[in-house]
Design a protein around this motif. Structure first.
Motif, PDB file in Angstrom:
ATOM      1  N   ILE A   1     107.992  21.993 -15.049  1.00 16.53           N
ATOM      2  CA  ILE A   1     109.430  22.013 -15.201  1.00 16.53           C
ATOM      3  C   ILE A   1     109.415  20.277 -15.155  1.00 16.53           C
ATOM      4  CG2 ILE A   1     109.712  24.132 -13.771  1.00 16.53           C
ATOM      5  CD1 ILE A   1     109.972  22.819 -11.384  1.00 16.53           C
ATOM      6  N   GLY A   2     108.719  19.670 -15.748  1.00 14.57           N
ATOM      7  CA  GLY A   2     109.125  18.228 -16.086  1.00 14.57           C
ATOM      8  C   GLY A   2     108.962  17.205 -14.630  1.00 14.57           C
ATOM      9  N   CYS A   3     108.156  17.744 -13.628  1.00 14.03           N
ATOM     10  CA  CYS A   3     108.174  16.909 -12.530  1.00 14.03           C
ATOM     11  C   CYS A   3     106.560  16.741 -11.962  1.00 14.03           C
ATOM     12  CB  CYS A   3     108.815  17.842 -11.320  1.00 14.03           C
ATOM     13  SG  CYS A   3     108.743  17.099  -9.824  1.00 14.03           S
ATOM     14  N   VAL A   4     106.525  15.635 -11.413  1.00 14.59           N
ATOM     15  CA  VAL A   4     105.024  15.341 -10.651  1.00 14.59           C
ATOM     16  C   VAL A   4     105.539  15.105  -9.316  1.00 14.59           C
ATOM     17  CG1 VAL A   4     103.436  13.620 -10.407  1.00 14.59           C
ATOM     18  CG2 VAL A   4     103.998  14.447 -12.757  1.00 14.59           C
ATOM     19  N   ILE A   5     104.628  15.461  -8.513  1.00 19.10           N
ATOM     20  CA  ILE A   5     104.891  15.449  -7.066  1.00 19.10           C
ATOM     21  C   ILE A   5     103.716  14.813  -6.121  1.00 19.10           C
ATOM     22  CG2 ILE A   5     105.340  16.687  -4.618  1.00 19.10           C
ATOM     23  CD1 ILE A   5     106.531  18.993  -6.150  1.00 19.10           C
ATOM     24  N   CYS A   6     103.827  13.860  -5.414  1.00 17.88           N
ATOM     25  CA  CYS A   6     102.793  13.146  -4.839  1.00 17.88           C
ATOM     26  C   CYS A   6     103.009  12.801  -3.295  1.00 17.88           C
ATOM     27  CB  CYS A   6     102.554  11.608  -5.469  1.00 17.88           C
ATOM     28  SG  CYS A   6     102.026  11.701  -7.036  1.00 17.88           S
ATOM     29  N   ASN A   7     101.975  12.944  -2.757  1.00 15.45           N
ATOM     30  CA  ASN A   7     102.069  12.983  -1.264  1.00 15.45           C
ATOM     31  C   ASN A   7     102.220  11.272  -0.797  1.00 15.45           C
ATOM     32  OD1 ASN A   7      99.824  12.154   1.258  1.00 15.45           O
ATOM     33  ND2 ASN A   7     101.094  13.770   1.698  1.00 15.45           N
ATOM     34  N   VAL A   8     102.708  10.995   0.423  1.00 14.59           N
ATOM     35  CA  VAL A   8     102.863   9.697   0.935  1.00 14.59           C
ATOM     36  C   VAL A   8     101.624   8.836   0.743  1.00 14.59           C
ATOM     37  CG1 VAL A   8     103.507   8.221   2.839  1.00 14.59           C
ATOM     38  CG2 VAL A   8     105.130  10.106   2.248  1.00 14.59           C
ATOM     39  N   GLY A   9     100.703   9.462   1.444  1.00 12.26           N
ATOM     40  CA  GLY A   9      99.258   8.676   1.466  1.00 12.26           C
ATOM     41  C   GLY A   9      98.627   8.379   0.103  1.00 12.26           C
ATOM     42  N   THR A  10      98.900   9.331  -0.954  1.00 14.54           N
ATOM     43  CA  THR A  10      98.403   9.300  -2.119  1.00 14.54           C
ATOM     44  C   THR A  10      99.105   7.882  -2.835  1.00 14.54           C
ATOM     45  OG1 THR A  10      98.151  11.695  -2.091  1.00 14.54           O
ATOM     46  CG2 THR A  10      98.049  10.414  -4.357  1.00 14.54           C
ATOM     47  N   VAL A  11     100.531   7.768  -2.868  1.00 18.69           N
ATOM     48  CA  VAL A  11     101.177   6.693  -3.476  1.00 18.69           C
ATOM     49  C   VAL A  11     100.629   5.306  -2.909  1.00 18.69           C
ATOM     50  CG1 VAL A  11     102.978   8.057  -4.188  1.00 18.69           C
ATOM     51  CG2 VAL A  11     103.042   6.900  -1.991  1.00 18.69           C
ATOM     52  N   CYS A  12     100.331   5.517  -1.616  1.00 22.58           N
ATOM     53  CA  CYS A  12      99.940   4.378  -0.965  1.00 22.58           C
ATOM     54  C   CYS A  12      98.466   3.782  -1.230  1.00 22.58           C
ATOM     55  CB  CYS A  12      99.754   4.451   0.594  1.00 22.58           C
ATOM     56  SG  CYS A  12     101.474   4.353   1.331  1.00 22.58           S
ATOM     57  N   ALA A  13      97.481   4.852  -1.569  1.00 19.01           N
ATOM     58  CA  ALA A  13      96.272   4.510  -2.122  1.00 19.01           C
ATOM     59  C   ALA A  13      96.448   4.154  -3.671  1.00 19.01           C
ATOM     60  CB  ALA A  13      95.509   6.096  -1.938  1.00 19.01           C
ATOM     61  N   ILE A  14      97.316   4.436  -4.342  1.00 19.86           N
ATOM     62  CA  ILE A  14      97.559   3.898  -5.783  1.00 19.86           C
ATOM     63  C   ILE A  14      97.989   2.571  -5.653  1.00 19.86           C
ATOM     64  CG2 ILE A  14      98.988   4.546  -7.645  1.00 19.86           C
ATOM     65  CD1 ILE A  14      98.909   7.341  -7.366  1.00 19.86           C
ATOM     66  N   SER A  15      98.974   2.463  -4.675  1.00 17.41           N
ATOM     67  CA  SER A  15      99.389   1.003  -4.672  1.00 17.41           C
ATOM     68  C   SER A  15      98.196   0.104  -4.426  1.00 17.41           C
ATOM     69  CB  SER A  15     100.534   0.790  -3.571  1.00 17.41           C
ATOM     70  OG  SER A  15     100.609  -0.647  -3.385  1.00 17.41           O
ATOM     71  N   ASP A  16      97.621   0.463  -3.448  1.00 20.48           N
ATOM     72  CA  ASP A  16      96.200  -0.455  -2.918  1.00 20.48           C
ATOM     73  C   ASP A  16      95.097  -0.548  -4.027  1.00 20.48           C
ATOM     74  OD1 ASP A  16      97.212  -0.763  -0.380  1.00 20.48           O
ATOM     75  OD2 ASP A  16      96.016   0.727   0.418  1.00 20.48           O
ATOM     76  N   ALA A  17      95.026   0.482  -4.861  1.00 22.97           N
ATOM     77  CA  ALA A  17      93.976   0.499  -6.063  1.00 22.97           C
ATOM     78  C   ALA A  17      94.399  -0.537  -7.043  1.00 22.97           C
ATOM     79  CB  ALA A  17      94.003   1.790  -6.662  1.00 22.97           C
ATOM     80  N   PHE A  18      95.610  -0.925  -7.319  1.00 20.75           N
ATOM     81  CA  PHE A  18      96.308  -1.724  -8.202  1.00 20.75           C
ATOM     82  C   PHE A  18      96.347  -3.251  -7.575  1.00 20.75           C
ATOM     83  CE2 PHE A  18      97.308   1.967 -10.542  1.00 20.75           C
ATOM     84  CZ  PHE A  18      97.289   1.773 -11.908  1.00 20.75           C
ATOM     85  N   ARG A  19      97.033  -3.408  -6.515  1.00 18.15           N
ATOM     86  CA  ARG A  19      97.280  -4.383  -5.694  1.00 18.15           C
ATOM     87  C   ARG A  19      96.132  -5.038  -5.014  1.00 18.15           C
ATOM     88  NH1 ARG A  19     101.969  -5.036  -8.523  1.00 18.15           N
ATOM     89  NH2 ARG A  19     103.604  -3.523  -8.332  1.00 18.15           N
ATOM     90  N   LEU A  20      95.289  -4.198  -4.662  1.00 20.40           N
ATOM     91  CA  LEU A  20      94.079  -4.805  -3.884  1.00 20.40           C
ATOM     92  C   LEU A  20      92.699  -4.586  -4.548  1.00 20.40           C
ATOM     93  CD1 LEU A  20      95.075  -3.563  -0.096  1.00 20.40           C
ATOM     94  CD2 LEU A  20      95.545  -5.859  -1.382  1.00 20.40           C
ATOM     95  N   GLY A  21      92.934  -3.676  -5.378  1.00 19.86           N
ATOM     96  CA  GLY A  21      91.821  -3.438  -6.136  1.00 19.86           C
ATOM     97  C   GLY A  21      90.768  -2.474  -5.162  1.00 19.86           C
ATOM     98  N   MET A  22      91.243  -2.137  -4.348  1.00 23.80           N
ATOM     99  CA  MET A  22      90.616  -1.276  -3.320  1.00 23.80           C
ATOM    100  C   MET A  22      90.526   0.359  -3.672  1.00 23.80           C
ATOM    101  SD  MET A  22      91.132  -0.943   1.071  1.00 23.80           S
ATOM    102  CE  MET A  22      92.342   0.091   0.939  1.00 23.80           C
ATOM    103  N   PRO A  23      89.313   0.956  -3.678  1.00 23.79           N
ATOM    104  CA  PRO A  23      89.373   2.427  -3.887  1.00 23.79           C
ATOM    105  C   PRO A  23      89.826   3.176  -2.564  1.00 23.79           C
ATOM    106  CG  PRO A  23      87.183   1.526  -3.586  1.00 23.79           C
ATOM    107  CD  PRO A  23      88.051   0.562  -3.574  1.00 23.79           C
ATOM    108  N   LEU A  24      89.791   4.580  -2.822  1.00 21.61           N
ATOM    109  CA  LEU A  24      89.969   5.158  -1.513  1.00 21.61           C
ATOM    110  C   LEU A  24      89.086   5.516  -0.599  1.00 21.61           C
ATOM    111  CD1 LEU A  24      92.037   6.927   0.123  1.00 21.61           C
ATOM    112  CD2 LEU A  24      91.888   8.877  -1.737  1.00 21.61           C
ATOM    113  N   ILE A  25      88.815   4.601   0.356  1.00 25.35           N
ATOM    114  CA  ILE A  25      87.818   4.418   1.256  1.00 25.35           C
ATOM    115  C   ILE A  25      88.329   4.631   2.667  1.00 25.35           C
ATOM    116  CG2 ILE A  25      86.278   3.250  -0.211  1.00 25.35           C
ATOM    117  CD1 ILE A  25      86.997   0.627   1.107  1.00 25.35           C
ATOM    118  N   GLU A  26      89.513   4.624   2.874  1.00 28.70           N
ATOM    119  CA  GLU A  26      90.327   4.750   4.165  1.00 28.70           C
ATOM    120  C   GLU A  26      91.188   6.097   4.190  1.00 28.70           C
ATOM    121  OE1 GLU A  26      90.243  -0.025   5.209  1.00 28.70           O
ATOM    122  OE2 GLU A  26      92.242   0.904   5.214  1.00 28.70           O
TER     123      GLU A  26
END
Length: 460
Positions: free
Chosen positions: A268-293
């Protein structure tokens, strides 16, 4: 501001006051070890390290070749001590890598280079999300790189940030919204960029915020304004009702679109993400940190001082007891919230990527009367947010007629537990459905294996 919602649902006691004033505290396990499950969402992985190996924080330790595989990284710097089974959510044993960490080497990391998400192409951005090992952190642990890359036929025009956090007791998303709104908004914008929503004239991002978290709106709006996203990202207030945070409920409330049976938000044209997920995505780009916390809530009536913590993935819950939290009179341990979480036999299990909380509940909190016969009151029908008839489906399950149960919507059940909560006869409908659905999945897997074997035989 108008409050958006859906038909059905229940109103369980929130119990969020136990931990909602507790800032997120970063801690390390007292045992100086972590037990990291090899697979935490997606297809099964293979171990890439061996006992005795010295690893760095952020180093790849398990991966697979399948499209649905999600890499797993070391959450600490130290030495691999053991590779073997460990108890995981739902009391299932899973393969894990035990690492003894060296506090002196805490800052020795093996992160990825930083990457500008708005300057790279979609393929590079999706690769970064996958390489970072990011899965949905709301509990389902679905591979994020798959969710952000729906089939070409799906035209995505909306991204919804699920900030409802409708499960009782859990407050880790609320604390994240309050403490790091800039990271939340940045992660949402990155998701909009990857999915192409940011570039569409009619593309928008929405933050679905339950009305019991209105105090988070000011910080979020400031972050939206500061980043100049006020024309593409909007806060939508949804009614405080369970299960408001489920995908079908959010899309209905915010977009007035209904996800079809066996369908996904992308349909239906939508993507849904959790709060923690978008923060992990930000860290992956801005810090290069994988999801380890993993940030999570530790709460319940048996916890003397409930807390919101950030711990390395693989931290044993038992290692937090006595050192970080004090437990007294726990009659039940839940991984997750009280409505959809799993009862655990003990606290000897690791915090995984999808562990949003651990609850230690007293006997008073879990007091449930003995099951009695269905009284045909229709309360389960009234509360069901996906509008199936739980009582009738359960009758078919009891009779062993799974085909009939399927035709009546068994697999449409989102396992929210609203039917069980509202049942005056105290029938544990959700548990019956989970058992039935597992039988259906097992039969489907057996049928597929049989068909594959016959095809292979025919090919010869």
């Amino acid at each position: 501001m108008r409050k958006l919602s859906f038909k059905g649902g229940v109103f369980p006691p929130e119990r969020k006051e136990l931990s909602q004033e507790c800032p997120v505290q970063s801690v390390l396990p007292s045992s100086k070890k972590v037990c990291i499950p090899v697979t935490m969402g997606g297809a099964p992985n293979q171990v890439l390290v061996k006992v005795g190996d010295v690893v760095k924080k952020g180093q790849l330790i398990a991966n697979g070749n399948a499209f649905m595989s999600v890499p797993v990284h070391s959450s600490v710097s130290g030495t691999v001590k053991k590779i073997g089974p460990v108890l995981s959510t739902a009391n299932v044993e899973t393969l894990a890598v035990e690492i003894e960490f060296d506090p002196a080497a805490e800052y020795e990391t093996d992160y990825m280079p930083v990457l500008d998400p708005f300057a790279c192409d979609k393929e590079t951005a999706l690769k970064r999300v996958k390489d970072a090992g990011i899965v949905g952190m709301g509990g389902a642990s679905f591979p994020a790189h798959v969710k952000l890359n729906p089939p070409p036929a799906s035209v995505i025009d909306s991204v919804i940030l699920n900030a409802a956090e409708c499960e009782p007791y859990l407050t880790i998303d609320e604390r994240t919204l309050l403490e790091t709104p800039e990271k939340v908004v940045d992660g949402l914008a990155i998701v909009m960029q990857i999915t192409g929503v940011m570039e569409k004239p009619d593309g928008f991002g929405y933050i679905g915020l339950e009305e019991n978290k209105l105090h988070c709106a000011e910080g979020l709006q400031k972050a939206i304004d500061d980043k100049k996203y006020s024309d593409v990202i909007f806060i939508k207030i949804v009614k405080t009702k369970y299960p408001q945070g489920c995908e079908k409920m959010l899309t209905k409330a915010i977009l007035n679109r209904e996800i079809p049976t066996k369908g996904l938000p992308a349909n239906i044209g939508c993507v849904i993400c959790n709060v923690g997920t978008v923060c992990a995505i930000s860290d992956a780009f801005r810090l290069g940190m994988p999801l380890i916390e993993r940030p999570l809530t530790i709460s319940g009536g048996a916890v003397k001082e409930p807390k919101n913590l950030r711990v390395p993935v693989g931290t044993m819950v038992s290692d937090l007891i006595g050192d970080v939290i004090e437990i007294d009179g726990a009659a039940k341990i839940l991984s997750g919230g009280p409505m959809m979480g799993f009862a655990m036999t003990n606290a000897q299990f690791p915090v995984a990527k999808g562990t949003s909380g651990v609850l230690f509940l007293t006997r008073k909190e879990i007091a449930v009367s003995k099951e009695s016969a269905c009284i045909n009151c229709g309360m389960c029908l009234k509360s069901c947010p996906v509008h199936i008839v739980p009582a009738l489906i359960k009758r078919q399950v009891e009779k062993g007629d799974l085909d009939k149960a399927l035709s009546m919507g068994l697999m449409d059940c989102i396992e929210c537990g609203s039917c069980t909560y509202s049942c005056p006869a105290n029938i544990q409908i959700l548990q019956h459905f989970r058992v039935a659905k597992n039988k259906v999945r097992a039969k489907m897997a057996a049928d597929k294996a049989k068909a594959d074997a016959e095809k292979a035989k025919g090919d010869k």
